[in-house]
Design a protein around this motif. Structure first.
Motif, PDB file in Angstrom:
ATOM      1  N   ILE A  89       3.647   7.506   7.125  1.00 28.22           N
ATOM      2  CA  ILE A  89       2.324   8.113   7.258  1.00 28.22           C
ATOM      3  C   ILE A  89       1.429   7.844   6.355  1.00 28.22           C
ATOM      4  O   ILE A  89       0.048   7.175   6.642  1.00 28.22           O
ATOM      5  CB  ILE A  89       2.519   9.531   7.530  1.00 28.22           C
ATOM      6  N   LEU A  90       1.711   7.377   5.264  1.00 24.92           N
ATOM      7  CA  LEU A  90       0.586   7.208   4.308  1.00 24.92           C
ATOM      8  C   LEU A  90       0.291   5.780   4.396  1.00 24.92           C
ATOM      9  O   LEU A  90      -0.933   5.371   4.343  1.00 24.92           O
ATOM     10  CB  LEU A  90       1.169   7.197   2.923  1.00 24.92           C
ATOM     11  N   SER A  91       1.117   4.800   4.874  1.00 28.31           N
ATOM     12  CA  SER A  91       0.813   3.601   5.159  1.00 28.31           C
ATOM     13  C   SER A  91      -0.031   3.387   6.231  1.00 28.31           C
ATOM     14  O   SER A  91      -0.893   2.245   6.545  1.00 28.31           O
ATOM     15  CB  SER A  91       2.228   2.709   5.540  1.00 28.31           C
ATOM     16  N   GLY A  92       0.024   4.284   7.288  1.00 31.76           N
ATOM     17  CA  GLY A  92      -0.731   4.246   8.437  1.00 31.76           C
ATOM     18  C   GLY A  92      -2.211   4.842   8.361  1.00 31.76           C
ATOM     19  O   GLY A  92      -3.147   4.177   8.659  1.00 31.76           O
ATOM     20  N   ALA A  93      -2.234   5.665   7.190  1.00 29.39           N
ATOM     21  CA  ALA A  93      -3.467   5.973   6.446  1.00 29.39           C
ATOM     22  C   ALA A  93      -4.343   4.903   5.906  1.00 29.39           C
ATOM     23  O   ALA A  93      -5.360   4.515   6.350  1.00 29.39           O
ATOM     24  CB  ALA A  93      -3.494   7.159   5.503  1.00 29.39           C
ATOM     25  N   PHE A  94      -3.422   3.981   5.331  1.00 31.34           N
ATOM     26  CA  PHE A  94      -3.933   2.702   4.532  1.00 31.34           C
ATOM     27  C   PHE A  94      -4.637   1.688   5.621  1.00 31.34           C
ATOM     28  O   PHE A  94      -5.400   1.053   5.425  1.00 31.34           O
ATOM     29  CB  PHE A  94      -3.191   2.183   3.293  1.00 31.34           C
ATOM     30  N   GLU A  95      -3.750   1.698   6.800  1.00 29.02           N
ATOM     31  CA  GLU A  95      -4.145   0.899   7.886  1.00 29.02           C
ATOM     32  C   GLU A  95      -5.524   1.171   8.128  1.00 29.02           C
ATOM     33  O   GLU A  95      -6.393   0.412   8.294  1.00 29.02           O
ATOM     34  CB  GLU A  95      -3.230   0.973   9.036  1.00 29.02           C
ATOM     35  N   ALA A  96      -5.917   2.510   8.396  1.00 28.47           N
ATOM     36  CA  ALA A  96      -7.355   3.135   8.584  1.00 28.47           C
ATOM     37  C   ALA A  96      -8.341   2.329   7.558  1.00 28.47           C
ATOM     38  O   ALA A  96      -9.301   2.039   7.808  1.00 28.47           O
ATOM     39  CB  ALA A  96      -7.452   4.374   8.775  1.00 28.47           C
ATOM     40  N   VAL A  97      -7.796   2.653   6.230  1.00 24.32           N
ATOM     41  CA  VAL A  97      -8.702   2.201   5.221  1.00 24.32           C
ATOM     42  C   VAL A  97      -9.044   0.693   5.307  1.00 24.32           C
ATOM     43  O   VAL A  97     -10.358   0.182   5.282  1.00 24.32           O
ATOM     44  CB  VAL A  97      -8.071   2.253   3.895  1.00 24.32           C
ATOM     45  N   TRP A  98      -7.914  -0.252   5.635  1.00 23.49           N
ATOM     46  CA  TRP A  98      -8.166  -1.596   5.551  1.00 23.49           C
ATOM     47  C   TRP A  98      -9.189  -1.973   6.856  1.00 23.49           C
ATOM     48  O   TRP A  98      -9.865  -2.777   6.905  1.00 23.49           O
ATOM     49  CB  TRP A  98      -7.107  -2.615   5.440  1.00 23.49           C
ATOM     50  N   ALA A  99      -8.983  -1.097   7.790  1.00 19.90           N
ATOM     51  CA  ALA A  99      -9.521  -1.360   9.102  1.00 19.90           C
ATOM     52  C   ALA A  99     -11.165  -1.202   8.989  1.00 19.90           C
ATOM     53  O   ALA A  99     -12.053  -2.000   9.261  1.00 19.90           O
ATOM     54  CB  ALA A  99      -9.198  -0.453  10.308  1.00 19.90           C
ATOM     55  N   VAL A 100     -11.600   0.094   8.226  1.00 15.82           N
ATOM     56  CA  VAL A 100     -12.722   0.365   8.051  1.00 15.82           C
ATOM     57  C   VAL A 100     -13.339  -0.712   6.996  1.00 15.82           C
ATOM     58  O   VAL A 100     -14.660  -1.083   7.061  1.00 15.82           O
ATOM     59  CB  VAL A 100     -13.056   1.548   7.339  1.00 15.82           C
ATOM     60  N   ALA A 101     -12.748  -1.148   5.904  1.00 15.05           N
ATOM     61  CA  ALA A 101     -13.128  -2.030   5.040  1.00 15.05           C
ATOM     62  C   ALA A 101     -13.604  -3.152   5.741  1.00 15.05           C
ATOM     63  O   ALA A 101     -14.543  -3.947   5.106  1.00 15.05           O
ATOM     64  CB  ALA A 101     -12.279  -2.189   3.919  1.00 15.05           C
TER      65      ALA A 101
END
Length: 107
Positions: A7-19
């Motif tokens: 789940i946390l890795s999925g949250a970081f997927e959102a971070v990299w997509a926005v970045a």
């Protein structure tokens, strides 16, 4: 523990997509740095979680969490227009992620 990491890795997927979207084609250094760090964390966590979880379920949950959080961020910041249909579809993704976790508990 694998589910939490996933789940946390999925949250970081959102971070990299926005970045990635903020990097303007890899021309802005700060978003690029955030992208690189978030990708490493996201992929590393996904890889770790997949040691114990089935790849199909793990990947689907990772993508679902990342996609849902990316859309929520875009709606919250006004980068994307709000609609009840979008909210309902995001809730559908979240429901599917929870469902996959529930049916995979026996694995």
């Amino acid at each position: 523990m694998s589910w939490l990491i996933l789940i946390l890795s999925g949250a970081f997927e959102a971070v990299w997509a926005v970045a990635l979207s903020k990097s303007e084609g890899f021309t802005r250094p700060v978003p690029i740095a955030v992208f690189v760090v978030a990708v490493v964390i996201s992929m590393g966590g996904l890889g770790y979680a997949l040691r114990e979880l089935p790849v199909g379920t793990g990947y689907a949950v990772w993508v679902g969490v990342g996609a849902a959080l990316t859309v929520v961020y875009s709606l919250a910041t006004g980068e994307e227009s709000f609609s009840l249909v979008k909210v309902a579809l995001i809730l559908g993704i979240v429901g599917c992620v929870v469902g996959l976790q529930l049916v995979s508990q026996g694995h």
